[in-house]
Scaffold this motif. Structure first.
Motif, PDB file in Angstrom:
ATOM      1  N   ALA A 208       0.892  -1.255   0.059  1.00 12.63           N
ATOM      2  CA  ALA A 208      -0.122  -0.024  -0.186  1.00 12.63           C
ATOM      3  C   ALA A 208       0.862   1.233   0.058  1.00 12.63           C
ATOM      4  N   ASN A 209       0.361   2.159  -0.437  1.00  8.64           N
ATOM      5  CA  ASN A 209       1.092   3.846  -0.499  1.00  8.64           C
ATOM      6  C   ASN A 209       0.718   4.084   1.084  1.00  8.64           C
ATOM      7  N   ALA A 210       1.824   4.112   1.976  1.00  4.67           N
ATOM      8  CA  ALA A 210       1.966   4.591   3.365  1.00  4.67           C
ATOM      9  C   ALA A 210       2.474   6.082   3.421  1.00  4.67           C
ATOM     10  N   ALA A 211       1.801   6.502   4.411  1.00  2.97           N
ATOM     11  CA  ALA A 211       2.376   7.988   4.553  1.00  2.97           C
ATOM     12  C   ALA A 211       3.464   7.912   5.689  1.00  2.97           C
ATOM     13  N   VAL A 212       4.474   8.573   4.944  1.00  4.26           N
ATOM     14  CA  VAL A 212       5.961   8.623   5.318  1.00  4.26           C
ATOM     15  C   VAL A 212       6.581   9.956   5.663  1.00  4.26           C
ATOM     16  N   THR A 213       7.150  10.243   6.712  1.00  5.99           N
ATOM     17  CA  THR A 213       7.976  11.341   7.073  1.00  5.99           C
ATOM     18  C   THR A 213       9.412  11.062   6.931  1.00  5.99           C
ATOM     19  N   GLU A 214      10.254  12.083   6.213  1.00  2.00           N
ATOM     20  CA  GLU A 214      11.710  11.795   6.038  1.00  2.00           C
ATOM     21  C   GLU A 214      12.226  11.629   7.663  1.00  2.00           C
ATOM     22  N   ALA A 215      13.164  10.663   7.931  1.00  6.31           N
ATOM     23  CA  ALA A 215      13.838  10.393   9.456  1.00  6.31           C
ATOM     24  C   ALA A 215      15.371  10.401   9.073  1.00  6.31           C
ATOM     25  N   GLN A 216      15.921  10.246  10.417  1.00  6.89           N
ATOM     26  CA  GLN A 216      17.213  10.554  10.474  1.00  6.89           C
ATOM     27  C   GLN A 216      17.603   9.074  10.204  1.00  6.89           C
ATOM     28  N   ALA A 217      17.157   8.015  10.679  1.00  6.41           N
ATOM     29  CA  ALA A 217      17.824   6.758  10.544  1.00  6.41           C
ATOM     30  C   ALA A 217      17.221   5.832   9.352  1.00  6.41           C
ATOM     31  N   THR A 218      16.188   6.200   8.760  1.00  8.46           N
ATOM     32  CA  THR A 218      15.737   5.587   7.876  1.00  8.46           C
ATOM     33  C   THR A 218      15.266   6.084   6.409  1.00  8.46           C
ATOM     34  N   SER A 219      15.612   5.422   5.159  1.00  5.73           N
ATOM     35  CA  SER A 219      15.231   6.257   4.160  1.00  5.73           C
ATOM     36  C   SER A 219      13.858   6.267   3.943  1.00  5.73           C
ATOM     37  N   PRO A 220      13.311   7.512   3.280  1.00  8.80           N
ATOM     38  CA  PRO A 220      14.272   8.734   2.867  1.00  8.80           C
ATOM     39  C   PRO A 220      14.927   9.473   4.154  1.00  8.80           C
ATOM     40  N   PHE A 221      16.144   9.700   3.966  1.00  9.60           N
ATOM     41  CA  PHE A 221      16.855  10.385   4.962  1.00  9.60           C
ATOM     42  C   PHE A 221      16.826  11.711   5.208  1.00  9.60           C
ATOM     43  N   LEU A 222      16.996  12.475   6.213  1.00  5.89           N
ATOM     44  CA  LEU A 222      17.066  13.971   6.309  1.00  5.89           C
ATOM     45  C   LEU A 222      18.367  14.261   5.719  1.00  5.89           C
ATOM     46  N   GLN A 223      18.172  15.181   5.094  1.00  9.32           N
ATOM     47  CA  GLN A 223      19.562  16.193   4.430  1.00  9.32           C
ATOM     48  C   GLN A 223      19.760  17.328   5.118  1.00  9.32           C
ATOM     49  N   TYR A 224      20.787  16.986   5.787  1.00  6.41           N
ATOM     50  CA  TYR A 224      21.319  18.179   6.767  1.00  6.41           C
ATOM     51  C   TYR A 224      22.280  19.230   5.952  1.00  6.41           C
ATOM     52  N   SER A 225      22.119  20.396   6.137  1.00  8.01           N
ATOM     53  CA  SER A 225      23.107  21.418   5.881  1.00  8.01           C
ATOM     54  C   SER A 225      23.769  21.885   7.309  1.00  8.01           C
ATOM     55  N   ALA A 226      25.016  22.399   7.187  1.00 10.35           N
ATOM     56  CA  ALA A 226      25.385  22.784   8.469  1.00 10.35           C
ATOM     57  C   ALA A 226      26.507  24.108   8.243  1.00 10.35           C
ATOM     58  N   VAL A 227      26.857  24.650   9.116  1.00  8.04           N
ATOM     59  CA  VAL A 227      27.643  26.064   9.175  1.00  8.04           C
ATOM     60  C   VAL A 227      28.307  26.045  10.380  1.00  8.04           C
ATOM     61  N   VAL A 228      29.697  25.873  10.302  1.00  7.41           N
ATOM     62  CA  VAL A 228      30.592  26.136  11.228  1.00  7.41           C
ATOM     63  C   VAL A 228      30.766  27.715  11.575  1.00  7.41           C
ATOM     64  N   VAL A 229      30.620  28.032  12.800  1.00  8.86           N
ATOM     65  CA  VAL A 229      30.774  29.493  13.306  1.00  8.86           C
ATOM     66  C   VAL A 229      32.045  29.858  13.087  1.00  8.86           C
ATOM     67  N   TYR A 230      32.312  30.928  12.382  1.00 12.32           N
ATOM     68  CA  TYR A 230      33.831  31.305  11.852  1.00 12.32           C
ATOM     69  C   TYR A 230      34.605  31.521  13.048  1.00 12.32           C
TER      70      TYR A 230
END
Length: 671
Positions: A208-230
Motif C-alpha cells: 500500500a501507499n503509506a504516509a511517510v515522513t523523512e527521518a534520521q535513521a531510515t530512508s528517505p533520510f534527512l538531508q542536513y546542511s550546516a555552518v561552522v561558526v567562523y
C-alpha cells in the motif's frame, strides 16, 4: 512511430538530474487481446486466411507513490544518511562557514519519484527560525549557486516571503527551494549550526501507499546542511610587525623628537621631559580565511586614530579600501581581507610621574560573539625621572639633599671632593651630565696682591660608590648612561688653589644634572669654607739701623717690620713701642732714651687713598701727624696703625691685608 508521453516525461526528469521514477503512471490502462492465425479448413489447401481474436482484457495501473528531498550539485538525487549537523557526513556544498548573526541559505529539491501525482508537505527542522522559500519566489531572485550568505536587504525580503509548506507534483515532478536560517548571535566560535528540510508524503511499502515522513535513521533520510561558526584569527603588533619579531626604530608621527624602538611584540617610546602624550603606530593582520573587521581596545585615556591620524567618526573614513569607523562608540576597522594588514595610531597620555607606563592594545574580531581580543600588543612610554643629591655611599638608597661643608685650612693647595649620587627614576635608560659653574677663590701673592681665580668643578665616576673616584677621567658630554632604576655615584672635585685667602662666607657649589631626556635636578647647598691657616701669625722683626756710637747724646734708630702672614686680613692691628716686659723680653727704650721721631710705611701692598697710617702717643688720640702734641721727653708709648677705612679711628673695621707689611722707624736720643 508513436512516442509514449510517459517516456518523454521520464527523459525530461533525468535531464535535470532526477532519480529514476517508478515507471508507468497510475491509472494507465493496460489492454491485452490475443490473436491467432491458421489455414482455414474451408478454403483451398495452404491458405493463410484463417484468424481468430480473443476477448480484450483491461488492467488499470495502480498508484505506486514515492518522493524524496535531496541536495543539489555533486550530491543531487542521493539519499545518504546524515548525522545531524556533523559536518563529516555532509557533502562539501552543504557544510560552510559563517559568522554569528549571519543568515545563510542552502538550495534543495523535492522530487516525486512515484507514478502518481501527490502533495508533499515540507517543513524545516534544526536551527531555530529556519524557513523554506520556493526557488521561484521573488525574495530569492538574487541567490546564486547552491549556497549564499544573505545581505541585510535579502534577509528582509526572505522574512517577508511566504514560507513554502507543501508542493503538489505530478509523477517525476521536481521543485527547487531554499532552506534559510540564521546563525544565532552569540554563537561560540567553531560551534556548528544546521538545519534540514523534512518532507512528508506517501511511499509504496509493497502492499500500500503509506504516509511517510523523512527521518534520521531510515530512508528517505534527512538531508542536513550546516555552518561552522567562523573562528577569526588575527594578530597585532608594533608598526609594520603585527606577528611580533619587530626591531628597529621610528619617530613618533606627531613629535619627531620622540624615538620609538620596536622589539618583539613591544614598542617603547623614549620621551623628553614635558611631553604629555605619545603617538604609536600599531599594525594588525587578518590571518583568518575571510574578510573581517576588528574593534580596537585599550585602557581608559588611550585614544585610537585612523592610519591618517584622524579621529574615528560615525561617518567613517576609507583608507586603502579599509573603513575606519566608530560603531557603537567603538573604534573599528572594517573590510580587512584575509591575509591583509591595517595600520592605526594609538595615542598614550602620560603625566610627569617617572617610570615605564605600559599600555596593552587589543583587537577583537567583529565576526565572533565574544569580546575577548584575538591578540594584544604592548606600547610602553618611558617617562624620564631624576634624583640628584649627596651620596651616602649606598646605591640602594636614594640621594639626599643635606648641607655638606668642606673646610679648607691650608694655603698649599688642596683638592676638595663631594660624593654625589644620580638616580634614574625614569622608565628607560638615559644619559645624565653633572655640572656646576666655576668657583671663585681669592689668592694673594708674595707682594700682597690679591686676585681672583676661577676654578672648575669637575666630576669623576665612582663606580663602586665608595666615595673615591675610580680614576682621573673627567665626565664630559653626553654624561653617564644609567639604566632605568639605576644609580650612578660621582665625585664633584674642586682643586682649591695655593695661597688662597680665607673667606668670610662659604663658597657654594650650584650643582646641576641634566638628562638626555631634558630633565634638570639641582643640589645647591654644598659649600666650601676657606679658614685661617693654622700656624700663621703676625711676624715682627726689629733691628737697629743707626750706626753712631751708642753714647749719651747720640741717636738710636730702630726699624720694626710687622707682616701679616695669615691668609686673611687681621683686624684692629696696632704696632706699639713702650717700656715693659713682653713675652719674657724687656723693653726700656724710653727709660734710657728720649723720643725724637717716628715714621711708618706700608708695603705688599702699599696703601691706596684714602687709607692712611695713623699715630698715637701715650694712648692719647689717634692722629695723622707723626709729631706728638706733647713734650717729646714725656713720650713713653708710641702706637702705629693703618686706618684702612679712613674713618679717623682704629678699630675692628681696620685691617692689615694678607702679606701686607707695616714698617716703622723709631728714633730716640740716648739720655
Amino acid at each position: 512511430m508513436n512516442v509514449n508521453t510517459k517516456i518523454l516525461a521520464l527523459m525530461t526528469a533525468m535531464a535535470v538530474g532526477m532519480a529514476g521514477a517508478v515507471g508507468t503512471p497510475a491509472n494507465t490502462q493496460i489492454k491485452n487481446t490475443a490473436t491467432a492465425s491458421f489455414e482455414d479448413p474451408t478454403g483451398p489447401a495452404g491458405n493463410t486466411t484463417g484468424s481468430q481474436t480473443s476477448n480484450e482484457v483491461t488492467t488499470t495501473v495502480a498508484a505506486k507513490s514515492s518522493f524524496n528531498v535531496t541536495y543539489l550539485g555533486s550530491a543531487a538525487n542521493t539519499d545518504s544518511a546524515t548525522t545531524g549537523t556533523a559536518t563529516d557526513t555532509l557533502p562539501a556544498e552543504y557544510k560552510k562557514t559563517a559568522n554569528q548573526g549571519e543568515t545563510v541559505a542552502f538550495k534543495y529539491q523535492v522530487v516525486n519519484t512515484g507514478n502518481d501525482t501527490q502533495t508533499i508537505t515540507l517543513a524545516p527542522a534544526g536551527a531555530t527560525g529556519a524557513k523554506l522559500v520556493a526557488a521561484n519566489d521573488p525574495s530569492v531572485a538574487g541567490f546564486a549557486g547552491n549556497f549564499t550568505t544573505l545581505t541585510p536587504a535579502q534577509k528582509t525580503g526572505v522574512d517577508a516571503a511566504t514560507a513554502l509548506s507543501s508542493v503538489s507534483l505530478a509523477a517525476d515532478g521536481v521543485r527547487e527551494f531554499w532552506l534559510v536560517y540564521t546563525v544565532p548571535a552569540g554563537s561560540a566560535k567553531a560551534s556548528t549550526v544546521g538545519a534540514t528540510p523534512v518532507g512528508s508524503g506517501n511511499i509504496w511499502n509493497g502492499t500500500a501507499n503509506a504516509a511517510v515522513t523523512e527521518a534520521q535513521a531510515t530512508s528517505p533520510f534527512l538531508q542536513y546542511s550546516a555552518v561552522v561558526v567562523y573562528t577569526p584569527v588575527a594578530v597585532v603588533g608594533p608598526d609594520g610587525a603585527p606577528e611580533a619579531g619587530a626591531s628597529g626604530t621610528y619617530a613618533d608621527p606627531v613629535d619627531a623628537n620622540t624615538t620609538i624602538t620596536r622589539s618583539g611584540d613591544t614598542q617603547t617610546a623614549a620621551i623628553r621631559a614635558g611631553d604629555t602624550s605619545t603617538t604609536f603606530i600599531n599594525t594588525l593582520k587578518n590571518k583568518g580565511d575571510a574578510t573581517d573587521g576588528f574593534v580596537l581596545s585599550g585602557p581608559a585615556g588611550v585614544t585610537f586614530l585612523t592610519a591618517s591620524g584622524a579621529a574615528f567618526t560615525a561617518a567613517g573614513e576609507t583608507i586603502g579600501g579599509l573603513t575606519y569607523i566608530l560603531e557603537g562608540g567603538l573604534p573599528t576597522i572594517k573590510g580587512v581581507a584575509a591575509g591583509a594588514t591595517a595600520n592605526f595610531r594609538t595615542v598614550v597620555p602620560h603625566d610627569a610621574t617617572a617610570g615605564a607606563k605600559s599600555v596593552t592594545v587589543g583587537i577583537d574580531s567583529t565576526s565572533d560573539a565574544d569580546t575577548a581580543p584575538e591578540d594584544t600588543t604592548t606600547n610602553v612610554v618611558n617617562v624620564p625621572g631624576l634624583l640628584f643629591g649627596d651620596s651616602d655611599n649606598n646605591k640602594a638608597t636614594d640621594p639626599v639633599n643635606t648641607v655638606v661643608t668642606r673646610p679648607v685650612t691650608t694655603t698649599a693647595g688642596t683638592t676638595v671632593t663631594f660624593p654625589m649620587e644620580i638616580k634614574n627614576t625614569g622608565g628607560g635608560s638615559d644619559t645624565f651630565l653633572p655640572s656646576a659653574p666655576n668657583l671663585t677663590f681669592t689668592v694673594v701673592d708674595a707682594n700682597g696682591t690679591q686676585t681672583t681665580k676661577s676654578v672648575p668643578v669637575e666630576y669623576l665616576l665612582d663606580a663602586d660608590c665608595d666615595g673615591t673616584a675610580d680614576n682621573t677621567t673627567v665626565i664630559t658630554t653626553p654624561g653617564v648612561t644609567i639604566a632605568a632604576g639605576g644609580t650612578a655615584c660621582v665625585i664633584a672635585q674642586v682643586k682649591v688653589p695655593e695661597n688662597v685667602v680665607a673667606t668670610t662666607t662659604p663658597i657654594t657649589l650650584n650643582q646641576t644634572v641634566t638628562s638626555g631626556s631634558g630633565l634638570t635636578a639641582t643640589d645647591t647647598d654644598d659649600t666650601i669654607t676657606v679658614g685661617v691657616v693654622a700656624g700663621s701669625a703676625i711676624t715682627i722683626n726689629k733691628s737697629q739701623t743707626s750706626t753712631a756710637p751708642a753714647v749719651p747724646g747720640n741717636d738710636l734708630t730702630y726699624s720694626i717690620v710687622a707682616k701679616n702672614t695669615y691668609n686673611t686680613a687681621v683686624k684692629n692691628f696696632i704696632l706699639t713701642e713702650q717700656d715693659g716686659t713682653f713675652g719674657g723680653k724687656t723693653t726700656n727704650v724710653f727709660q734710657y732714651g728720649t723720643f725724637k721721631t717716628v715714621s711708618a710705611t706700608v708695603a705688599n701692598p702699599v696703601l691706596t687713598t684714602p687709607a692712611k697710617v695713623m699715630y698715637r702717643f701715650n694712648s692719647g688720640t689717634w692722629q695723622v701727624s707723626a709729631t706728638p702734641a706733647i713734650a717729646l721727653n714725656t713720650v713713653t708709648r708710641v702706637d702705629v696703625a693703618i686706618d684702612s677705612n679712613n674713618d679717623g679711628a682704629i678699630n675692628a673695621s681696620d685691617t692689615i691685608a694678607p702679606n701686607q707689611e707695616l714698617t716703622v722707624s723709631l728714633t730716640v736720643t740716648i739720655k
